[in-house]
Design an enzyme around this catalytic site. Structure first.
Site, PDB file in Angstrom:
ATOM      1  N   ASP A  73     -50.540 -56.728 -10.372  1.00  0.00           N
ATOM      2  CA  ASP A  73     -49.160 -56.623 -10.880  1.00  0.00           C
ATOM      3  C   ASP A  73     -48.315 -57.721 -10.243  1.00  0.00           C
ATOM      4  O   ASP A  73     -48.762 -58.417  -9.319  1.00  0.00           O
ATOM      5  CB  ASP A  73     -48.569 -55.240 -10.572  1.00  0.00           C
ATOM      6  CG  ASP A  73     -47.159 -55.074 -11.161  1.00  0.00           C
ATOM      7  OD1 ASP A  73     -46.915 -55.560 -12.273  1.00  0.00           O
ATOM      8  OD2 ASP A  73     -46.294 -54.476 -10.493  1.00  0.00           O
ATOM      9  N   SER A  74     -47.070 -57.825 -10.691  1.00  0.00           N
ATOM     10  CA  SER A  74     -46.163 -58.808 -10.093  1.00  0.00           C
ATOM     11  C   SER A  74     -45.760 -58.385  -8.686  1.00  0.00           C
ATOM     12  O   SER A  74     -45.270 -59.210  -7.915  1.00  0.00           O
ATOM     13  CB  SER A  74     -44.914 -58.948 -10.959  1.00  0.00           C
ATOM     14  OG  SER A  74     -44.222 -57.714 -11.007  1.00  0.00           O
ATOM     15  N   TYR A 115     -41.453 -60.809 -12.925  1.00  0.00           N
ATOM     16  CA  TYR A 115     -42.079 -61.578 -14.005  1.00  0.00           C
ATOM     17  C   TYR A 115     -41.265 -61.509 -15.302  1.00  0.00           C
ATOM     18  O   TYR A 115     -41.445 -62.347 -16.188  1.00  0.00           O
ATOM     19  CB  TYR A 115     -43.469 -60.991 -14.308  1.00  0.00           C
ATOM     20  CG  TYR A 115     -44.588 -61.442 -13.398  1.00  0.00           C
ATOM     21  CD1 TYR A 115     -44.375 -62.282 -12.308  1.00  0.00           C
ATOM     22  CD2 TYR A 115     -45.898 -61.027 -13.657  1.00  0.00           C
ATOM     23  CE1 TYR A 115     -45.420 -62.681 -11.499  1.00  0.00           C
ATOM     24  CE2 TYR A 115     -46.953 -61.429 -12.842  1.00  0.00           C
ATOM     25  CZ  TYR A 115     -46.722 -62.254 -11.767  1.00  0.00           C
ATOM     26  OH  TYR A 115     -47.758 -62.652 -10.979  1.00  0.00           O
ATOM     27  N   GLY A 116     -40.409 -60.480 -15.390  1.00  0.00           N
ATOM     28  CA  GLY A 116     -39.802 -60.110 -16.671  1.00  0.00           C
ATOM     29  C   GLY A 116     -38.931 -61.126 -17.358  1.00  0.00           C
ATOM     30  O   GLY A 116     -38.635 -60.981 -18.536  1.00  0.00           O
ATOM     31  N   CYS A 158     -49.348 -54.196 -15.404  1.00  0.00           N
ATOM     32  CA  CYS A 158     -48.035 -54.774 -15.651  1.00  0.00           C
ATOM     33  C   CYS A 158     -47.811 -54.845 -17.156  1.00  0.00           C
ATOM     34  O   CYS A 158     -48.577 -55.520 -17.866  1.00  0.00           O
ATOM     35  CB  CYS A 158     -47.989 -56.177 -15.037  1.00  0.00           C
ATOM     36  SG  CYS A 158     -46.489 -57.090 -15.401  1.00  0.00           S
ATOM     37  N   ASN A 159     -46.805 -54.149 -17.627  1.00  0.00           N
ATOM     38  CA  ASN A 159     -46.510 -54.174 -19.064  1.00  0.00           C
ATOM     39  C   ASN A 159     -46.157 -55.582 -19.531  1.00  0.00           C
ATOM     40  O   ASN A 159     -46.558 -56.017 -20.603  1.00  0.00           O
ATOM     41  CB  ASN A 159     -45.324 -53.254 -19.370  1.00  0.00           C
ATOM     42  CG  ASN A 159     -45.643 -51.791 -19.177  1.00  0.00           C
ATOM     43  OD1 ASN A 159     -45.964 -51.087 -20.129  1.00  0.00           O
ATOM     44  ND2 ASN A 159     -45.562 -51.313 -17.956  1.00  0.00           N
ATOM     45  N   THR A 160     -45.404 -56.301 -18.696  1.00  0.00           N
ATOM     46  CA  THR A 160     -44.952 -57.644 -19.084  1.00  0.00           C
ATOM     47  C   THR A 160     -46.148 -58.560 -19.331  1.00  0.00           C
ATOM     48  O   THR A 160     -46.213 -59.262 -20.350  1.00  0.00           O
ATOM     49  CB  THR A 160     -44.046 -58.232 -17.980  1.00  0.00           C
ATOM     50  OG1 THR A 160     -42.992 -57.308 -17.722  1.00  0.00           O
ATOM     51  CG2 THR A 160     -43.463 -59.558 -18.391  1.00  0.00           C
ATOM     52  N   CYS A 198     -42.240 -50.288 -17.798  1.00  0.00           N
ATOM     53  CA  CYS A 198     -42.468 -51.160 -16.645  1.00  0.00           C
ATOM     54  C   CYS A 198     -43.000 -50.285 -15.513  1.00  0.00           C
ATOM     55  O   CYS A 198     -42.411 -49.236 -15.212  1.00  0.00           O
ATOM     56  CB  CYS A 198     -41.148 -51.828 -16.238  1.00  0.00           C
ATOM     57  SG  CYS A 198     -41.261 -52.709 -14.664  1.00  0.00           S
ATOM     58  N   THR A 199     -44.088 -50.718 -14.917  1.00  0.00           N
ATOM     59  CA  THR A 199     -44.734 -49.857 -13.915  1.00  0.00           C
ATOM     60  C   THR A 199     -43.875 -49.670 -12.661  1.00  0.00           C
ATOM     61  O   THR A 199     -44.007 -48.669 -11.966  1.00  0.00           O
ATOM     62  CB  THR A 199     -46.118 -50.414 -13.543  1.00  0.00           C
ATOM     63  OG1 THR A 199     -45.995 -51.809 -13.194  1.00  0.00           O
ATOM     64  CG2 THR A 199     -47.090 -50.288 -14.692  1.00  0.00           C
ATOM     65  N   HIS A 200     -42.973 -50.615 -12.404  1.00  0.00           N
ATOM     66  CA  HIS A 200     -42.073 -50.457 -11.256  1.00  0.00           C
ATOM     67  C   HIS A 200     -41.177 -49.222 -11.399  1.00  0.00           C
ATOM     68  O   HIS A 200     -40.776 -48.626 -10.404  1.00  0.00           O
ATOM     69  CB  HIS A 200     -41.157 -51.681 -11.110  1.00  0.00           C
ATOM     70  CG  HIS A 200     -41.786 -52.860 -10.433  1.00  0.00           C
ATOM     71  ND1 HIS A 200     -42.748 -53.641 -11.023  1.00  0.00           N
ATOM     72  CD2 HIS A 200     -41.581 -53.389  -9.195  1.00  0.00           C
ATOM     73  CE1 HIS A 200     -43.094 -54.616 -10.195  1.00  0.00           C
ATOM     74  NE2 HIS A 200     -42.412 -54.475  -9.081  1.00  0.00           N
TER      75      HIS A 200
HETATM   76  N1  DGL Z   1     -44.463 -54.023 -13.168  1.00  0.00           N
HETATM   77  C1  DGL Z   1     -44.138 -55.048 -14.117  1.00  0.00           C
HETATM   78  C2  DGL Z   1     -44.138 -54.463 -15.535  1.00  0.00           C
HETATM   79  O1  DGL Z   1     -44.703 -53.449 -15.743  1.00  0.00           O
HETATM   80  C3  DGL Z   1     -42.876 -55.674 -13.742  1.00  0.00           C
HETATM   81  C4  DGL Z   1     -42.714 -57.046 -14.307  1.00  0.00           C
HETATM   82  C5  DGL Z   1     -41.741 -57.870 -13.523  1.00  0.00           C
HETATM   83  O2  DGL Z   1     -42.116 -58.297 -12.437  1.00  0.00           O
HETATM   84  O3  DGL Z   1     -40.637 -58.098 -14.020  1.00  0.00           O
HETATM   85  O4  DGL Z   1     -43.611 -55.021 -16.441  1.00  0.00           O
END
Ligand code: DGL
Length: 238
Positions: free
Chosen positions: A10-11, A42-43, A73-75, A169-171
């Site tokens: 993930d990011s 990352y978004g 990471c969804n992004t 978003c997993t965060h």
């Molecule tokens: N956890 C990432 C997601 O699911 C976050 C992406 C980001 O870093 O903006 O999209």
């Protein structure tokens, strides 16, 4: 013996929520976690930017004995998962907001996600979409001190009412309390459950391939051998 790690990428810290689900589902597996915290969020990056960061990261990850890669990471999943899959030689899984399922059921659905993920779903009819530009950064920097008021500050202009809220978003799993308090949905969904199921299916099939060359399938008829060979290939390629 370690037959290989399931790597989770993930990011930053968001993928830890996916790692949590995976370790619960597969207590006997070994995991490797990589969070690109230095480059999070990352978004709001371009796809080329995401690809060059990810390429460097997966080359590093693959230097370990990795048997599967979960892009938590969804992004990354909605933008470059196919590129990642084309590059890695191990099974690779993504995390996607489970939007279609809700729309098919006619649920009044709101997706909240990073800006990049929101862009991908902006064209969906009957779906409310909100891209949050700064929440990931705040979670990365202040994970242990964020409270409901801090979360509300990110959501302030969005008073959308919904039956189903998708955390894209997993965060966001780590600040669910504040998000639920703001939107008060009847149901909250994430993509992780489906990801875990996919990994499970893949690993189960792989095990049956290793342990039982017949895969518990009886192949009958004139072409049974051909079908059996094809089946092996299909299983391997899933
Ligand atoms: N956890 C990432 C997601 O699911 C976050 C992406 C980001 O870093 O903006 O999209």
């Amino acid at each position: 013996m370690n037959d290989g790690y399931i790597a989770v990428l993930d990011s930053g810290v968001g993928g830890l929520s996916v790692l949590d689900e995976l370790t619960k589902a597969f207590p006997n597996e070994r995991f490797l976690y990589f969070g690109d915290n230095d480059n999070a969020p990352y978004g709001d990056r371009t796809e080329n930017d995401l690809w060059s960061l990810t390429l460097k990261n997966i080359i590093y990850i693959l230097s370990f004995n990795v048997k599967a890669l979960v892009v938590a990471c969804n992004t990354l999943s909605v933008t470059i998962l196919e590129r990642i899959r084309a590059f890695v030689s191990v099974p690779c899984f993504g995390v996607f907001p489970p939007v279609e399922r809700c729309l098919i059921n006619g649920e009044n659905t709101l997706l909240i996600s990073t800006v990049k993920t929101a862009e991908k779903f902006a064209c969906y009819k009957n779906l409310q979409v909100i891209g949050l530009p700064n929440l990931v950064k705040d979670i990365e920097n202040n994970l242990f001190s964020l409270n409901k008021v801090d979360i509300k500050r990110h959501l302030l202009n969005s008073f959308n009412r919904c039956e189903t809220l998708i955390l894209g978003c997993t965060h966001y799993n780590f600040v669910k309390f504040g998000i639920i308090d703001h939107f008060r949905p009847k149901k909250i969904l994430t993509g992780e459950e489906f990801t875990v199921k996919q990994v499970e299916t893949k690993l189960r099939l792989k095990k049956s391939l290793e342990n039982n060359k017949r895969f518990n399938v009886l192949f009958v008829g004139k072409n049974s051998k051909i079908n059996q060979i094809f089946w092996k290939k299909v299983v391997k390629n899933i």
